[in-house]
Design an enzyme around this catalytic site. Sequence first.
Site, PDB file in Angstrom:
ATOM      1  N   GLU A  24      23.267  10.302  14.736  1.00  0.00           N
ATOM      2  CA  GLU A  24      24.112   9.222  14.232  1.00  0.00           C
ATOM      3  C   GLU A  24      23.331   8.425  13.195  1.00  0.00           C
ATOM      4  O   GLU A  24      22.293   7.832  13.503  1.00  0.00           O
ATOM      5  CB  GLU A  24      24.525   8.298  15.384  1.00  0.00           C
ATOM      6  CG  GLU A  24      25.711   7.425  15.093  1.00  0.00           C
ATOM      7  CD  GLU A  24      27.039   8.126  15.382  1.00  0.00           C
ATOM      8  OE1 GLU A  24      28.080   7.491  15.128  1.00  0.00           O
ATOM      9  OE2 GLU A  24      27.036   9.277  15.852  1.00  0.00           O
ATOM     10  N   LYS A  28      33.490   3.225  26.861  1.00  0.00           N
ATOM     11  CA  LYS A  28      33.724   2.286  25.757  1.00  0.00           C
ATOM     12  C   LYS A  28      33.642   0.865  26.295  1.00  0.00           C
ATOM     13  O   LYS A  28      34.334   0.513  27.252  1.00  0.00           O
ATOM     14  CB  LYS A  28      35.102   2.525  25.141  1.00  0.00           C
ATOM     15  CG  LYS A  28      35.293   3.919  24.554  1.00  0.00           C
ATOM     16  CD  LYS A  28      34.618   4.086  23.227  1.00  0.00           C
ATOM     17  CE  LYS A  28      35.397   3.403  22.132  1.00  0.00           C
ATOM     18  NZ  LYS A  28      34.810   3.651  20.797  1.00  0.00           N
ATOM     19  N   LYS A  84      25.540   4.544  22.878  1.00  0.00           N
ATOM     20  CA  LYS A  84      26.466   5.158  21.916  1.00  0.00           C
ATOM     21  C   LYS A  84      26.356   4.395  20.593  1.00  0.00           C
ATOM     22  O   LYS A  84      26.928   3.322  20.435  1.00  0.00           O
ATOM     23  CB  LYS A  84      27.897   5.125  22.452  1.00  0.00           C
ATOM     24  CG  LYS A  84      28.906   5.874  21.593  1.00  0.00           C
ATOM     25  CD  LYS A  84      30.272   5.928  22.293  1.00  0.00           C
ATOM     26  CE  LYS A  84      31.280   6.683  21.441  1.00  0.00           C
ATOM     27  NZ  LYS A  84      31.576   5.992  20.174  1.00  0.00           N
ATOM     28  N   GLU A 101       0.835  -1.204   0.000  1.00  0.00           N
ATOM     29  CA  GLU A 101       0.000   0.000   0.000  1.00  0.00           C
ATOM     30  C   GLU A 101       0.872   1.258   0.000  1.00  0.00           C
ATOM     31  O   GLU A 101       0.570   2.237  -0.692  1.00  0.00           O
ATOM     32  CB  GLU A 101      -0.921   0.013   1.221  1.00  0.00           C
ATOM     33  CG  GLU A 101      -1.880   1.201   1.217  1.00  0.00           C
ATOM     34  CD  GLU A 101      -2.885   1.156   2.361  1.00  0.00           C
ATOM     35  OE1 GLU A 101      -3.537   2.184   2.600  1.00  0.00           O
ATOM     36  OE2 GLU A 101      -2.999   0.094   3.007  1.00  0.00           O
ATOM     37  N   TYR A 102       1.956   1.227   0.772  1.00  0.00           N
ATOM     38  CA  TYR A 102       2.883   2.366   0.792  1.00  0.00           C
ATOM     39  C   TYR A 102       3.435   2.616  -0.614  1.00  0.00           C
ATOM     40  O   TYR A 102       3.463   3.750  -1.096  1.00  0.00           O
ATOM     41  CB  TYR A 102       4.025   2.094   1.782  1.00  0.00           C
ATOM     42  CG  TYR A 102       5.058   3.198   1.835  1.00  0.00           C
ATOM     43  CD1 TYR A 102       4.919   4.249   2.739  1.00  0.00           C
ATOM     44  CD2 TYR A 102       6.154   3.200   0.975  1.00  0.00           C
ATOM     45  CE1 TYR A 102       5.854   5.280   2.778  1.00  0.00           C
ATOM     46  CE2 TYR A 102       7.091   4.227   1.003  1.00  0.00           C
ATOM     47  CZ  TYR A 102       6.939   5.260   1.908  1.00  0.00           C
ATOM     48  OH  TYR A 102       7.866   6.274   1.941  1.00  0.00           O
TER      49      TYR A 102
END
Length: 669
Positions: A171, A311, A116, A36-37
């Site tokens: 990001e 990290k 992150k 449909e989109y």
Amino acid sequence: MSKEIAKKRIEELRDLLNTFNYQYHVLDNPSVSDAEYDRNMQELIKLEAENPEFMSEDSPSVRVGGTILDIFEKVTHKSPMLSLGNAFNEGDLRDFDRRVRQGIDDANVRYICELKIDGLAVSLHYEKGRFIQGATRGDGVTGEDITQNLKTIKAIPLRLNEEVTLEARGEAYMPKRSFVKLNEEKEQNGEDVFANPRNAAAGSIRQLDPKIAAKRNLSMFVYGLANVEEKTIPSHSESLDFLGELGFKTNPNRRTCETIEEVIAYVEEWQEKRPHLDYEIDGIVIKVDDVALQESLGTTAKSPRWAIAYKFPAEEVVTRLTGIELSVGRTGVVTPTAELEPVRVAGTIVRRASLHNEDLIREKDIRIGDYVVVKKAGDIIPEVVNVIFDKRTGEEEEYRMPTHCPACESELVRLEEEVALRCINPTCPAQIREGLIHFVSRNAMNIDGLGERVITQLFDADYIRTFADLYALTKEQLLQLERFGEKSATNLIQAIENSKENSLERLLFGLGIRHVGAKAARTFAEHFETMDELVKATEEELKAINEIGEKMAQSVVTYFDNEDVLELLQQFKEYGVNMTYKGIKIADLQNVESYFAGKTVVLTGKLEVMGRSEAKKKIEALGGKVTGSVSKSTDLVVAGESAGSKLAQAEKHNVEVWNEERFLQELNK
């Protein structure tokens, strides 16, 4: 269909498709089928083609990709995109908390923690609610205009829910499922696959053809406001809520924390949950939530005091070392590399890992056949951490570095005070190939389209053996190579021709003279002005130049005291390669009308091509004034690598910021 009806239907379809996009790509809650989109999108594209006067730059149809670009234009960020300091363990986080509390004398600080995202940082500019420009982070000061490619990312709204002017930061990333599908397609087509989703996202965003980016199914999380007009938002968490209300996709997994213990718990929680996400994360970002406290804490020379990036520890895995391969660099250094049974580390398949030098192999007692622990340093470069001695069977083989070069069989030597073994044969093919790659590189002759792959093709075809051979290449030769067509061959020949006009310092750096980097090459070029004068210089004359030491002077004299080198320079002359300095000498600046005349300039960070002391002399010779701090009276900040707090001051005082490349362009006008 009348024009009035067509216009009304186009507007209906745009509203409908924008709603579908928001539900699917921001809320993750689709309300219609793909079929449909697609039907609605095709109807919109058809109506806009039939009625071009109703076309709009923020129509959902632009997301399928538009005209192929020739080049990415440079963009100077209004406020620098700074990097964050890193934390690697609980102790680092507690130290950060202590510094924050000492800095604001407030025990009730609140933090906000966010995942992150491991992707490509970009900035998004909106004017009165309309998306007008997007850019990569670049070096933090200058990025590239990637607006057309960003328009293909359906998670980025082309029009906001309010007519507000702002700059958002976020990001861009590739979901894991899209990454797997893309690599499967590339494998089926016999193409090189991407190493990880981050590389795939970056490679897709930087495609000159937006239609390719449109096919890559990228997404984006917005993580902050750089600025917004006529609105004051007291906290970072409220700014994220505001961005969500405007129609941006923000990460739902953020959390505010009242204590560092809560922060540590959040970090530990997501370290465990990380594998179950459909996108890559490589850590947690922790920020002081209160904007007033952020401003009070300020920045250090490198990063904000009010934020830090935790990290995740490098993933370590065990695999078997099946062999050791040697490579020879352009200076003759022989480097050992471990060959491994393929193993997945931090999202990519690793087959090789650096062993650096013979001493490291001995120190860790690495043998062929050993089971070893492998990790990626900084989640990027694979390296062997240690041997698992308990797994030894006695059949492992001790490794001894060869006595002769693997590329040319010349005897290897270890120079005084050096760890590495080195091949000193000037005709070694491996050194020649690596030297050619260096010669055409960005800071040397900067020949666009002539990278490692093409150099290898040309070398293997026996078309090039010396730097001068590049200038004898023909289009017919290039057309014999794989992946070369008429247009690409013509473009490369033109790029090689253009490089003949480079200033002397680029040629000097490209020659790869030992100990002579880009900065020293510029110093020599400016001092002697021509290659002929430099060739005639004695060691004493070279050492008399400021910042030129004995080792470098000896190296330069030795290099030019070689008949093959002199023959090479003669060939350059015959091919029309410029061998004179085209830059401005300080002595000549007194009579030059310059942008810098009467200006107050601040230099910050490391300048690669021209040192700060030399830059200061040239600015002053042009009538400018160089100061050590940024104030309202500052006209310009020139920012090199690792620039920090002065960038924040420049933003505060609305001072223009240039990177080194822009500075050199103005200086050499």
